[in-house]
Write a protein that holds these residues in place. Structure first.
Motif, PDB file in Angstrom:
ATOM      1  N   ILE A  63      86.304  25.946   5.551  1.00 28.39           N
ATOM      2  CA  ILE A  63      85.099  25.965   4.722  1.00 28.39           C
ATOM      3  C   ILE A  63      84.432  24.586   4.726  1.00 28.39           C
ATOM      4  O   ILE A  63      83.205  24.471   4.854  1.00 28.39           O
ATOM      5  CB  ILE A  63      85.440  26.418   3.290  1.00 28.39           C
ATOM      6  N   ALA A  64      85.230  23.546   4.613  1.00 25.60           N
ATOM      7  CA  ALA A  64      84.663  22.184   4.617  1.00 25.60           C
ATOM      8  C   ALA A  64      83.943  21.898   5.927  1.00 25.60           C
ATOM      9  O   ALA A  64      82.869  21.272   5.947  1.00 25.60           O
ATOM     10  CB  ALA A  64      85.772  21.166   4.372  1.00 25.60           C
ATOM     11  N   ASN A  65      84.512  22.363   7.020  1.00 28.02           N
ATOM     12  CA  ASN A  65      83.896  22.161   8.332  1.00 28.02           C
ATOM     13  C   ASN A  65      82.538  22.855   8.410  1.00 28.02           C
ATOM     14  O   ASN A  65      81.562  22.290   8.911  1.00 28.02           O
ATOM     15  CB  ASN A  65      84.847  22.705   9.406  1.00 28.02           C
ATOM     16  N   ALA A  66      82.476  24.087   7.902  1.00 28.89           N
ATOM     17  CA  ALA A  66      81.212  24.823   7.928  1.00 28.89           C
ATOM     18  C   ALA A  66      80.207  24.211   6.960  1.00 28.89           C
ATOM     19  O   ALA A  66      79.007  24.145   7.257  1.00 28.89           O
ATOM     20  CB  ALA A  66      81.463  26.295   7.600  1.00 28.89           C
ATOM     21  N   ARG A  67      80.677  23.764   5.814  1.00 30.00           N
ATOM     22  CA  ARG A  67      79.755  23.101   4.868  1.00 30.00           C
ATOM     23  C   ARG A  67      79.176  21.845   5.480  1.00 30.00           C
ATOM     24  O   ARG A  67      77.988  21.532   5.326  1.00 30.00           O
ATOM     25  CB  ARG A  67      80.485  22.755   3.569  1.00 30.00           C
ATOM     26  N   ALA A  68      80.024  21.095   6.184  1.00 31.97           N
ATOM     27  CA  ALA A  68      79.569  19.844   6.787  1.00 31.97           C
ATOM     28  C   ALA A  68      78.531  20.094   7.871  1.00 31.97           C
ATOM     29  O   ALA A  68      77.686  19.228   8.144  1.00 31.97           O
ATOM     30  CB  ALA A  68      80.760  19.080   7.361  1.00 31.97           C
ATOM     31  N   ALA A  69      78.578  21.281   8.481  1.00 32.90           N
ATOM     32  CA  ALA A  69      77.606  21.608   9.529  1.00 32.90           C
ATOM     33  C   ALA A  69      76.209  21.784   8.935  1.00 32.90           C
ATOM     34  O   ALA A  69      75.204  21.666   9.644  1.00 32.90           O
ATOM     35  CB  ALA A  69      78.036  22.886  10.251  1.00 32.90           C
ATOM     36  N   GLY A  70      76.131  22.099   7.637  1.00 33.27           N
ATOM     37  CA  GLY A  70      74.836  22.267   6.983  1.00 33.27           C
ATOM     38  C   GLY A  70      74.133  23.526   7.455  1.00 33.27           C
ATOM     39  O   GLY A  70      74.747  24.434   8.023  1.00 33.27           O
ATOM     40  N   GLY A  71      72.835  23.582   7.247  1.00 34.47           N
ATOM     41  CA  GLY A  71      72.043  24.735   7.667  1.00 34.47           C
ATOM     42  C   GLY A  71      72.492  26.021   6.995  1.00 34.47           C
ATOM     43  O   GLY A  71      73.111  26.009   5.926  1.00 34.47           O
ATOM     44  N   TRP A 162      84.007  37.405  26.904  1.00 36.33           N
ATOM     45  CA  TRP A 162      84.256  36.415  25.858  1.00 36.33           C
ATOM     46  C   TRP A 162      83.098  35.430  25.799  1.00 36.33           C
ATOM     47  O   TRP A 162      82.657  34.915  26.828  1.00 36.33           O
ATOM     48  CB  TRP A 162      85.547  35.653  26.143  1.00 36.33           C
ATOM     49  N   HIS A 163      82.635  35.135  24.600  1.00 40.39           N
ATOM     50  CA  HIS A 163      81.566  34.154  24.416  1.00 40.39           C
ATOM     51  C   HIS A 163      81.737  33.526  23.038  1.00 40.39           C
ATOM     52  O   HIS A 163      82.349  34.122  22.138  1.00 40.39           O
ATOM     53  CB  HIS A 163      80.189  34.803  24.542  1.00 40.39           C
ATOM     54  N   ALA A 164      81.223  32.335  22.898  1.00 43.82           N
ATOM     55  CA  ALA A 164      81.323  31.602  21.631  1.00 43.82           C
ATOM     56  C   ALA A 164      79.963  31.619  20.944  1.00 43.82           C
ATOM     57  O   ALA A 164      79.034  30.945  21.396  1.00 43.82           O
ATOM     58  CB  ALA A 164      81.777  30.170  21.889  1.00 43.82           C
ATOM     59  N   PRO A 165      79.813  32.384  19.864  1.00 39.36           N
ATOM     60  CA  PRO A 165      78.517  32.400  19.164  1.00 39.36           C
ATOM     61  C   PRO A 165      78.166  31.041  18.571  1.00 39.36           C
ATOM     62  O   PRO A 165      76.993  30.720  18.406  1.00 39.36           O
ATOM     63  CB  PRO A 165      78.727  33.439  18.051  1.00 39.36           C
ATOM     64  N   GLY A 166      79.187  30.243  18.242  1.00 41.60           N
ATOM     65  CA  GLY A 166      78.953  28.931  17.657  1.00 41.60           C
ATOM     66  C   GLY A 166      78.720  29.009  16.159  1.00 41.60           C
ATOM     67  O   GLY A 166      78.484  30.090  15.592  1.00 41.60           O
ATOM     68  N   MET A 167      78.794  27.855  15.509  1.00 47.38           N
ATOM     69  CA  MET A 167      78.593  27.775  14.066  1.00 47.38           C
ATOM     70  C   MET A 167      77.255  28.404  13.683  1.00 47.38           C
ATOM     71  O   MET A 167      76.214  28.030  14.214  1.00 47.38           O
ATOM     72  CB  MET A 167      78.628  26.300  13.648  1.00 47.38           C
ATOM     73  N   GLY A 168      77.298  29.369  12.774  1.00 49.52           N
ATOM     74  CA  GLY A 168      76.069  30.035  12.334  1.00 49.52           C
ATOM     75  C   GLY A 168      75.614  31.135  13.270  1.00 49.52           C
ATOM     76  O   GLY A 168      74.579  31.765  13.013  1.00 49.52           O
TER      77      GLY A 168
END
Ligand SMILES: [Fe+2]
Length: 198
Positions: A63-71, A162-168
């Motif tokens: 969760i902290a990692n995703a929060r840090a990504a913002g957006g 296989w593919h990586a959608p990425g953060m968000g």
């Protein structure tokens, strides 16, 4: 009982992130059906659950990692963090048949589900968490499915490697298609929504 503010915020943030990811037409249509259905709240059960699982040791950092990504992903992560006191974590049914690593390396929490905070079966909204280097087994189900991705990790479905959608990023699985996901060196965290067929 009215839908809790924390749950409404989580739904709104998930919707915002899904459409901000600019999903393709079929996925967009699925998202529109899902979030239209969610405008009307269902029965609420907010008794605080007690369940947690070994894999939840990875939750705070994810969760902290995703929060840090913002957006928009950061907004979903922040709303998920606020919802945690109401979420219970469960293993996938039959997870022990997929080996010890998966059994202890994956969990789901249902926000909206027959046994969720909001109790209904027409739309199901959950959170999936895996430890590093876990592969979720191939599976399929009649309801179509969308994900909002809050971490690294890869998704596949029949006809799409296989593919990586990425953060968000956004993922869509049409009804009945065989699909799976897997984490790499870091945990996988995502919100998913299922829409029952009418
Ligand atoms: Fe699925």
């Amino acid at each position: 009982m009215a839908r809790p503010d924390s749950l409404q915020r989580f739904i709104d943030a998930t919707r915002g992130a899904f459409f901000a990811a600019r999903p393709h037409d079929d996925a967009c249509a699925a998202g529109e059906r899902i979030f239209a259905a969610l405008r009307a709240p269902g029965p609420i059960e907010t008794r605080r659950p007690a369940s947690t699982l070994p894999v939840c040791q990875f939750l705070s950092a994810a969760i902290a990692n995703a929060r840090a990504a913002g957006g928009t992903a950061g907004e979903v992560a922040a709303s998920l963090e606020a919802l945690l006191p109401l979420l219970a974590w469960h293993r996938r049914a039959g997870s022990d048949s997929h080996g010890a690593a998966f059994h202890d390396g994956h969990a789901n929490a249902w926000a909206i589900a027959p046994n969720g905070i909001e109790r209904r079966s027409d739309v199901i909204v959950g959170v999936t968490l895996t430890a590093p280097r876990i592969r979720y087994p191939d599976h399929s189900h009649p309801p179509e499915e969308i994900y909002v991705v809050l971490s690294d990790g890869e998704w596949r479905r029949d006809g799409l490697d296989w593919h990586a959608p990425g953060m968000g990023g956004a993922v869509h699985n049409p009804p009945g298609v065989r699909h799976a996901m897997r984490s790499g060196p870091s945990p996988l965290l995502a919100v998913w929504c299922l829409l029952a067929q009418h």
